[in-house]
Structures are given as C-alpha cells and as structure tokens.
Motif scaffolding. Structure first.
Motif, mmCIF file in Angstrom:
data_model
loop_
_atom_site.group_PDB
_atom_site.id
_atom_site.type_symbol
_atom_site.label_atom_id
_atom_site.label_comp_id
_atom_site.label_asym_id
_atom_site.label_seq_id
_atom_site.Cartn_x
_atom_site.Cartn_y
_atom_site.Cartn_z
ATOM 1 N N GLY A 136 0.579 -0.999 -0.197
ATOM 2 C CA GLY A 136 -0.366 0.343 0.497
ATOM 3 C C GLY A 136 0.884 1.381 0.382
ATOM 4 O O GLY A 136 0.376 2.174 -0.704
ATOM 5 N N LEU A 137 2.330 1.347 0.732
ATOM 6 C CA LEU A 137 2.525 2.007 0.803
ATOM 7 C C LEU A 137 3.840 2.970 -0.548
ATOM 8 O O LEU A 137 3.474 3.548 -1.233
ATOM 9 N N VAL A 138 3.682 1.473 -1.005
ATOM 10 C CA VAL A 138 3.982 1.572 -2.597
ATOM 11 C C VAL A 138 3.594 2.421 -3.476
ATOM 12 O O VAL A 138 3.870 2.797 -4.016
ATOM 13 N N ALA A 139 2.088 1.753 -3.572
ATOM 14 C CA ALA A 139 1.409 1.949 -4.095
ATOM 15 C C ALA A 139 0.836 3.592 -4.863
ATOM 16 O O ALA A 139 0.526 4.345 -5.240
ATOM 17 N N ILE A 140 0.656 4.147 -3.180
ATOM 18 C CA ILE A 140 0.351 5.448 -2.545
ATOM 19 C C ILE A 140 2.124 6.191 -3.277
ATOM 20 O O ILE A 140 1.144 8.067 -3.673
ATOM 21 N N THR A 141 2.522 6.098 -3.860
ATOM 22 C CA THR A 141 3.834 7.218 -3.882
ATOM 23 C C THR A 141 4.350 7.292 -4.100
ATOM 24 O O THR A 141 4.510 8.817 -5.061
ATOM 25 N N ALA A 142 3.072 7.370 -5.938
ATOM 26 C CA ALA A 142 3.192 8.170 -7.282
ATOM 27 C C ALA A 142 3.030 9.255 -6.981
ATOM 28 O O ALA A 142 3.356 9.993 -7.908
ATOM 29 N N GLY A 143 1.563 9.162 -6.421
ATOM 30 C CA GLY A 143 1.045 10.566 -6.424
ATOM 31 C C GLY A 143 0.446 11.246 -4.648
ATOM 32 O O GLY A 143 -0.985 11.383 -4.794
ATOM 33 N N PRO A 144 1.262 10.603 -3.884
ATOM 34 C CA PRO A 144 0.037 10.734 -2.389
ATOM 35 C C PRO A 144 -0.905 12.132 -2.443
ATOM 36 O O PRO A 144 -1.471 12.659 -1.536
ATOM 37 N N ASN A 145 0.103 13.439 -3.427
ATOM 38 C CA ASN A 145 -0.671 14.852 -2.886
ATOM 39 C C ASN A 145 -1.512 14.963 -3.612
ATOM 40 O O ASN A 145 -2.306 15.914 -3.746
ATOM 41 N N LEU A 146 -2.444 14.064 -4.773
ATOM 42 C CA LEU A 146 -2.913 14.676 -5.848
ATOM 43 C C LEU A 146 -4.087 13.256 -5.649
ATOM 44 O O LEU A 146 -5.334 14.244 -6.051
ATOM 45 N N TYR A 147 -5.005 13.305 -4.478
ATOM 46 C CA TYR A 147 -5.734 12.418 -3.926
ATOM 47 C C TYR A 147 -6.615 13.199 -3.098
ATOM 48 O O TYR A 147 -5.940 13.896 -2.402
ATOM 49 N N ASP A 148 -7.831 12.944 -2.778
ATOM 50 C CA ASP A 148 -8.231 13.233 -1.853
ATOM 51 C C ASP A 148 -8.027 12.231 -0.933
ATOM 52 O O ASP A 148 -7.381 11.239 -0.884
ATOM 53 N N ILE A 149 -8.718 12.514 0.345
ATOM 54 C CA ILE A 149 -8.315 11.325 2.073
ATOM 55 C C ILE A 149 -8.825 10.092 1.756
ATOM 56 O O ILE A 149 -9.078 9.322 2.695
ATOM 57 N N TYR A 150 -9.677 9.635 0.935
ATOM 58 C CA TYR A 150 -10.100 8.708 0.833
ATOM 59 C C TYR A 150 -9.672 7.718 0.029
ATOM 60 O O TYR A 150 -9.813 6.462 0.145
ATOM 61 N N THR A 151 -9.719 8.334 -1.129
ATOM 62 C CA THR A 151 -9.327 7.656 -2.704
ATOM 63 C C THR A 151 -7.968 6.302 -1.780
ATOM 64 O O THR A 151 -7.339 5.518 -2.426
ATOM 65 N N PRO A 152 -6.455 6.920 -1.018
ATOM 66 C CA PRO A 152 -5.759 5.953 -0.903
ATOM 67 C C PRO A 152 -6.299 4.977 -0.027
ATOM 68 O O PRO A 152 -5.467 4.072 -0.244
ATOM 69 N N LEU A 153 -7.777 4.900 0.483
ATOM 70 C CA LEU A 153 -7.840 3.483 0.936
ATOM 71 C C LEU A 153 -7.696 2.549 -0.435
ATOM 72 O O LEU A 153 -7.609 0.877 0.250
ATOM 73 N N LEU A 154 -8.754 3.339 -0.814
ATOM 74 C CA LEU A 154 -9.027 1.821 -2.079
ATOM 75 C C LEU A 154 -7.555 1.538 -3.213
ATOM 76 O O LEU A 154 -6.907 0.418 -3.437
ATOM 77 N N ILE A 155 -6.498 2.969 -3.590
ATOM 78 C CA ILE A 155 -5.016 2.273 -3.411
ATOM 79 C C ILE A 155 -4.227 1.382 -2.807
ATOM 80 O O ILE A 155 -3.887 0.368 -3.138
ATOM 81 N N GLY A 156 -4.505 1.505 -1.283
ATOM 82 C CA GLY A 156 -4.059 0.884 -0.728
ATOM 83 C C GLY A 156 -4.051 -0.731 -0.610
ATOM 84 O O GLY A 156 -3.506 -2.036 -0.167
ATOM 85 N N ALA A 157 -5.329 -1.206 -0.433
ATOM 86 C CA ALA A 157 -6.127 -1.685 -0.403
ATOM 87 C C ALA A 157 -6.338 -3.067 -2.217
ATOM 88 O O ALA A 157 -5.363 -4.077 -1.908
ATOM 89 N N ILE A 158 -6.309 -2.293 -3.035
ATOM 90 C CA ILE A 158 -5.791 -3.063 -4.165
ATOM 91 C C ILE A 158 -4.188 -3.459 -3.781
ATOM 92 O O ILE A 158 -3.915 -4.680 -4.781
#
Length: 224
Positions: free
Chosen positions: A98-120
């Motif tokens: 999850g940490l790797v997946a979010i690294t490409a653009g953690p400042n580009l998302y709202d506070i909920y999208t990272p939940l989906l990105i990390g879960a996938i």
C-alpha cells in the motif's frame, strides 16, 4: 543470474517455503520502513515554507499512512479468508504494498482514495507472491510483489484517480522498465562474471554469519 536458493524448488516441481529467521525483527523493520515513508513522501514535496506547501506535506503524509493501513488490513482479511490464520509476514508486505502504491502521487488524491489504492495494492501482493514462485523466481522477502507490482499499480493509479494522463503514465512504466531491467542485468551479469555473487554451497548451508562474522547469530539452533 544467481539462481534460486538451495532447496527452494524441488526436482519434482514442489515449492518449499523458507521462513524468516526472526519475525520480531521483520516486524520492526517493516515499521521502520513505514515511519521512514513519511519523510520520503513528505520530503518529496520539497518545501514547507508556505501554508500551501505545509498543507500539501500534511496531506501527503496522511494519505501515505492511510494507504499503508488499508494495505495491512486488506492483506490480513485475505489471509484469514483463505487460511483462517493471520500471516504477519503477508500483512507487513500488504502494508508495504500500500505504501509503494501511494508513493507515485500521494498529494494528488483526496483523503479517501488512498484506502482503495492501498487495498488493491495489498491484494496484488497476496496473489503476486505465489505467481512469482510458480515462475520459479526466488524472491526471499517478496520485493518483486511489493515494489515491482505496486510500483506499476501506483503509477497507473495516478492516471486513473487524478487529472494526469493515463497514457503518459503507461509510457513512463515502459521506459523505466526497459532501462532498469537492461541496465541492471548487464551490470550484474558483468559483476557476476568477475566476482561471483553466489556463495559456496557450504556457506549457503551454514549461513553467512559464520563465514563473514566468525560466529552464529542464533547459536541455539544446532544443525543436525
């Protein structure tokens, strides 16, 4: 180039799991990585000199943590559904995925999208580990499943969940993959020809601690 560890893949096609030697140290290492990710991603913003940039750093760190948390929980859930057990090594790799997946653009998302990105990302890790084993690629700590697979997924996610071009993200994946694979293979192949990367069979059996440090890390484990 080096080949799999001895005994990892048997002649009759079976795959033998070689467990980590110290799970508490594995867990500590994963948490140190997790904490370090705040500095890595937060520092990538480049400035906290203005309120806007400070807000971006805060969003980046929160989204980074959220994706890691979603990854850990998702991996734990999948493990429990499959085996009725919580595999701590897979949970930790799910968090790292999850940490790797979010690294490409953690400042580009709202506070909920990272939940989906990390879960996938964690789901990809869980299924990528046995996939690479079936290909007879020995990956002792699941680095391919965590970093390669989720590096690709995280880059694609930028094109899906932000206003960035998905086509541009895909082109970036291809260019980086070609350069990284070719350059790494050539360099490591050359080094291996000059200075073999693999230790002797005796040192591999005994472990590198006696060969390199002159003592056992775990003297209470006596080999038969």
């Amino acid at each position: 180039i080096m080949g799999a560890r001895r005994g990892k893949y048997t002649k009759d096609g079976r795959i033998r799991a070689i467990p980590a030697s110290n799970i508490p140290l594995v867990t500590l290492g994963a948490f140190l990585l997790w904490i370090g990710w705040f500095g890595f991603n937060g520092g990538s913003v480049g400035s906290i000199a203005t309120k806007e940039s400070a807000d971006t750093v805060a969003l980046t760190i929160m989204n980074t943590n959220t994706a890691g948390l979603a990854g850990a929980l998702s991996a734990a859930l999948i493990m429990y559904i499959q085996y009725k057990k919580f595999d701590i090594t897979m949970i930790l790799n799910g968090a790292l995925g999850g940490l790797v997946a979010i690294t490409a653009g953690p400042n580009l998302y709202d506070i909920y999208t990272p939940l989906l990105i990390g879960a996938i990302g964690a789901t990809l890790v869980v299924f990528a580990v046995p996939f690479f084993d079936r290909l007879r690629i020995d990956d002792p700590v699941g680095a391919l499943s965590v970093h390669l697979v989720n590096g690709i997924w995280g880059t694609i996610a930028v094109g899906i969940f932000s206003d960035k071009s998905l086509l541009l993200q895909l082109k970036g994946i291809i260019v980086v993959a070609l350069f990284a694979f070719v350059a790494s293979y050539v360099v490591l192949y050359a080094i291996n020809k000059l200075i073999p990367l693999r230790v002797s069979q005796e040192d591999e059996y005994d472990g590198l601690d006696p060969a390199e440090c002159g003592m056992e890390s775990y003297p209470e484990f006596v080999k038969s």
